[in-house]
Structure formats: C-alpha cells, structure tokens
Design an enzyme around this catalytic site. Sequence first.
Site, short mmCIF file in Angstrom:
data_model
loop_
_atom_site.label_atom_id
_atom_site.label_comp_id
_atom_site.label_asym_id
_atom_site.label_seq_id
_atom_site.Cartn_x
_atom_site.Cartn_y
_atom_site.Cartn_z
N HIS A 83 9.58 -32.21 -24.43
CA HIS A 83 9.31 -32.95 -23.19
C HIS A 83 7.96 -32.60 -22.59
O HIS A 83 7.73 -32.86 -21.42
CB HIS A 83 10.44 -32.71 -22.19
CG HIS A 83 11.77 -33.13 -22.72
ND1 HIS A 83 12.17 -34.45 -22.77
CD2 HIS A 83 12.78 -32.41 -23.28
CE1 HIS A 83 13.38 -34.52 -23.31
NE2 HIS A 83 13.77 -33.31 -23.65
N CYS A 126 0.87 -1.17 0.00
CA CYS A 126 0.00 0.00 0.00
C CYS A 126 0.90 1.22 0.00
O CYS A 126 2.10 1.12 0.23
CB CYS A 126 -0.87 0.02 1.25
SG CYS A 126 -1.83 -1.49 1.45
N GLY A 168 1.52 -2.86 5.14
CA GLY A 168 2.18 -4.04 5.69
C GLY A 168 1.15 -5.05 6.13
O GLY A 168 -0.01 -5.00 5.70
N GLU A 203 1.15 -10.54 -17.21
CA GLU A 203 0.82 -9.60 -16.14
C GLU A 203 0.05 -8.38 -16.61
O GLU A 203 -0.78 -7.87 -15.87
CB GLU A 203 2.02 -9.25 -15.25
CG GLU A 203 3.11 -8.43 -15.85
CD GLU A 203 4.22 -8.14 -14.85
OE1 GLU A 203 4.00 -8.11 -13.64
OE2 GLU A 203 5.36 -7.92 -15.31
N ARG A 216 1.68 1.33 -5.98
CA ARG A 216 1.82 0.39 -4.87
C ARG A 216 0.51 -0.36 -4.56
O ARG A 216 0.50 -1.29 -3.75
CB ARG A 216 2.27 1.13 -3.61
CG ARG A 216 3.54 1.93 -3.80
CD ARG A 216 3.89 2.66 -2.54
NE ARG A 216 4.22 1.72 -1.49
CZ ARG A 216 5.41 1.17 -1.30
NH1 ARG A 216 6.40 1.50 -2.11
NH2 ARG A 216 5.62 0.32 -0.34
N LYS A 265 5.78 -10.79 -18.89
CA LYS A 265 5.28 -9.45 -19.26
C LYS A 265 3.91 -9.54 -19.88
O LYS A 265 3.01 -8.78 -19.55
CB LYS A 265 6.22 -8.78 -20.29
CG LYS A 265 7.48 -8.15 -19.80
CD LYS A 265 7.34 -6.95 -18.92
CE LYS A 265 7.22 -7.35 -17.47
NZ LYS A 265 8.43 -7.47 -16.71
C1 AGP Z 1 7.78 -7.38 -12.79
O1 AGP Z 1 7.16 -7.03 -13.99
C2 AGP Z 1 6.91 -7.83 -11.77
N1 AGP Z 1 5.85 -6.93 -11.51
C3 AGP Z 1 7.47 -8.53 -10.55
O2 AGP Z 1 7.73 -9.84 -10.97
C4 AGP Z 1 8.76 -7.99 -9.88
O3 AGP Z 1 9.85 -8.11 -10.72
C5 AGP Z 1 8.98 -8.73 -8.57
O4 AGP Z 1 7.90 -8.50 -7.71
C6 AGP Z 1 10.27 -8.35 -7.87
O5 AGP Z 1 10.28 -7.02 -7.48
P1 AGP Z 1 11.61 -6.29 -7.04
O6 AGP Z 1 12.51 -6.26 -8.22
O7 AGP Z 1 11.18 -4.92 -6.63
O8 AGP Z 1 12.20 -7.08 -5.91
#
Ligand code: AGP
Length: 608
Positions: free
Chosen positions: A504, A2, A101, A488, A27, A485
Amino acid sequence: MCGIVGYVGKKEVVPILIDGLRRLEYRGYDSAGIALLDKGNLTVAKSKGKVELLDNSVNRSHYSGTVGIGHTRWATHGEPSVTNAHPHTDCSKSIAIVHNGIIENYLELKEKLIKEGHKFRSKTDSEVIAHLIEKYYKGNLEKAVLSSIKKLKGSYAIAVITKDEPHKVVAVKCGSPLIVGIGKEENFVASDVPAILTHTRKVIYLHDYDVVVLNEKKVQIKNIKGKNVNRRVEKITWDINAAEKGGYSHFMLKEIEEQPDVILNIIKRRIDDKRRIFFDELKLNKNDFKSIKKITIIACGTAWHAGLIGKYLIEKHARIPVEVDLSSEYRYRKPPSIKNELVIAVSQSGETADTLAALRLARHNKLKVITVCNVIGSSMVRESDSVIYTHAGPEIGVASTKAYTAQISIFYLLAVHLAFLRGVIGRNTEHKLVKEFEELPKLITRILNNKKDIESCAEKYKQASSFLYLGRNINYPTALEGALKLKEISYIHAEGCSAGEMKHGPIALVDEKLPTVCIAPKSVTYEKMLSNIQELKARCGIVVSVATERDNIIKKHSDYVIHIPKVNEDLSCILATIPLQLLAYYMAVAKGRDVDRPRNLAKSVTVE
Ligand code: AGP
C-alpha cells in the site's frame, strides 16, 4: 531532561558534583556546569558539551568548597553554549540555581524583571528563577524560593545556593524528578539515584511542591505553605555496579547482554514453584479483574511499542478489548471512557511528561490506572492506583533495550494471569505458557552468543542510507522498534511497517540499495512474510531476514539471515528484538556514533 545534583557536607564538593553529573549525563549532555561556595565566594564553572569537557576545564586545585550544585543540560530554550549553561546567577552573582524542566511563563516574568532592573545574560527560561529569588531574598533562602515558585508555571526541579547562607542548599520540585540522599554529616539532592549512590543508599523521593533545606546535619522538608512535612526514607537495594559499564564499551551493549538476567529476575518475582503467576503488588482484586470491559494502554516511544505487543497478548489470551494510544495523542483527543475501563501506563522512567499528563487525565476521568514502570518511586508510580515494576535495574543507555523486553515480559505474564482470573484458561494452560516463558533466558543467551554474526551483518550494510523493517501480527511492533533503535543511535533513516501494508505504499521505496529487515519467525503469518520477501527480491531489494533456526527456505530468498531459536509465537517478539538491538548497536559503532548519548535525544523526556 536535564540532570541536577547538589551537595552539602565536609568533603571537597567538586569531585562529588562532577561524578554525580557523569552519572546523570544520560539525561542530557549539551553543556555542564557547577557552582560552589568557596570561602565566602560563589564560584561558577561551565562548559559546552559533555561533563568530561567540564572536568577537563576545571582545575580542581583552584577550587575548594564543601557546598555546591551542578547541572547537565538538554537544551530547550537557547542553544547549547557556555552562556546558556547552568548554573545561572542573579544580578549580583550571589545566588546560583540549577533547573530541570520548563518555565512556561518565563517570557512574561522576564519582561517584568527587566522592567524592575534585572539584567539577564542567557536565553534560557531558567535564568528567571535566579532573578526571582534575588527579588524575594530577604536573608532567608527557603522563604525566597517559596515566594518565587508561587510565580512559576511549568515543571521544575531546582537547587539553589547563596553566598549569604554558605552552609545550605535549598531545592524544590514540581513535575520534574528530585530525590534527597541522606548521608553521615553530608546530604545530597539529585535528579536520580545513580548520582548519589556511591555516597548513600538512604533516599527520599520528594513530592511536588516539597521545598527541602539541606545542611550537613539536617534535611528539612516543607510544603508550599512553609509547614514541615515528613517523607519516608527508602533504602536503595541495587548496587552502583548496576549503573556502571562494568567493562563494556557502552551501557547499551551491557544492557542488551543483561536481558537473560532481567527475565530470570521477572521469573523469580512473578512465578511461584507451581508455575502460577502472581502480581502481589496490584491493589485490584479478582472481581476487579473479572469486571474489566476494556483496557487502554498509554505510552511513548519504545514503551508504546511494548504497549502494542501488550494489546496482541491481552486480547489473544484474556479476550479483553485493548486500545493503545500514544500519550501525546491521548492527552488531547478527549477519549471517552467506559465503565470498568482500566488504563495501563507504560514507562521506563516513570517521568515522561506526556505519559504523566495522560495518566492524570485518565485518573481525572475516574479511571483506575496501573503503571508498568522501571524506576522505583517515580512520579507515575506515585500517581497511579497500582504499579507493576519491571525490575530491570537502572537503564542508562538512551536507547531502551532491557526495559523494553521486561515490559513485554510483564504484558505476557499479565495477559496469561488475566486469562486465568477471568476463567478463559485453566491452570494447565497457565502452566504450559509459563513453562515456555521460563525458557527465554536460555534462548536469549543463545542469540547473544552469536553476536559476531550480527556484527558482520552491520558491517555489510552500514553504508545504506535507509532501511525498511517489516513484520506481521505480534512482530509488527517488533519492526517498529527495530527501526526506532536503528535511527536513534546510528542516525540512519529507518521505517517500520506492517508487512501487510507494504503493497500500500512502502514498496515504492524498494530498489537494489534498500535493505529490508524482515522479521519472519515460524508463526501463523510465516507464509505471508515469505511472500513479502519474494516480492522484495522480485524488485531487486536487499533482504535481511530474522528467521527461526533451521529455516532453510527463507535462506534461499534472503541476502542475510539472522537466526533466532524456535519459540512460541507470542514470545518470538522478545527473541526477534535482541538481534535488532544488536544490529542497531553495531551499525552505530561502525559509523562512529556516540551510542549511549545519541545527538538531540535524552533518556527521559520530561518536557512536552
Ligand atoms: C527508547 O529507545 C527511546 N529513547 C524513547 O522512545 C523512550 O522509550 C520514550 O521516550 C519513553 O520513555 P519512558 O519509557 O521513560 O516513558
């Protein structure tokens, strides 16, 4: 996950909070809310969904106050709704809190507080904080906050106001990020710098268990024992423009287009005029590097893909064995450590809960940890032995793009640097490899100039319900990243595979409706990729190839070819990534998705 923001000063607080929340929306965007102190009253406004909806629902002329807190939520406990939106208040609606958190022991606390007569309104874990502070409040907010946090288990960044002390904001952090912004006759707290950067560049990165008391004149930081502590004031050097869209329709597109500049910046910071690589900030000396017996890379998501590429590069050039682990696995699998093992944590945000926990475990096991990170002063940076900043600038789009290519660039330069320090290569080879790296900004620009072609490809295949991505060797992680990519931001199912594994299992998916993106630049495995492509065509599959310019053979066997310039194989993973980012982007746009704020995701995953 958040975003929180707090303000105390002389200005109208509502526009400051709303603007801050907009900049923290990456966030989380399930709901948003603000609380302000308005002529002795505590006023709360909340809405479900994005900050824009909160802004539309708040009639600014009805509110007047100069102290307040705000929150944008990524739901963990309780569905996205107005009731579960922050700020949460105590029973008497005198105290308001915002929280980022997870409070792990909230059920236990809630039960106890209910028995003591407290009335709860939401299903969140966060609301217990408001009631705990109410319980301990005896006319001094910071003392009540201090007593309350001693009861909390989990991670938190919290900001609190009360109408009984209308000129202050109290905030505290443990495990979730929180910064203080120092202005002139005004002070701020926020989860991240962009929220306050239009007001001040002077920032303090709080440590765990710092309790900060802000009024318009003063910032006072105390530790958990209530003793004053001093924290360094840092100056933010980047501009707010870097965290704004600057005419682009989405942050993601802007960040994709920034990649030539990101790499130019890395060149400027890491390569001298004799084409020698330097990593000045590393606190390890030449002997430390010479004695490394093994490297373990820990990361999540896209950063983990960068780590997989790091393995190829370090093993190939520096001849050091490398293991790459998902942080969420590493932290629970009791990894044995060996003498002179080095751990590299990779993270854009420096706040990812699993990577932070894995890093702590490694340090607990007495291993040296270097963090490759984009966010200055983040938790991982503070807890590592050394840091290598990627200096990619703020990345706002939830889908990581420029931070990823910056991480790979760092691994490339680190691999070559280690190879030199360990005597595997001499200055001439270093010079040659650096020279090739320096070509990247120009080559990436060439791909970006051709984005219409990738947009057409997205248009052509946007109806497909599933995609396969195949690559080999250093482009196997590229296939994983391309698939991540796409899924998501477009919500199309996509799977990345090593092309060698196709037979496989994944080949069973192939039919005339399934597009397979084959990453097949000229390389030692090119012929093998060509065979995979032919096998796909023999089964009537649709083939979209990412191939080296002027490759006429691949054209004959593909339904669509996206070209990338010729480059050394190690760097092909950077060039091949650019069209895959664009393909995902255009596919998501064509499907009308919210590219920068895809459903269910948040930029920084600060909960497990
Ligand atoms: C990336 O496109 C993602 N949203 C996600 O996988 C991200 O890379 C992952 O949460 C790690 O984040 P960080 O690099 O801030 O640790």
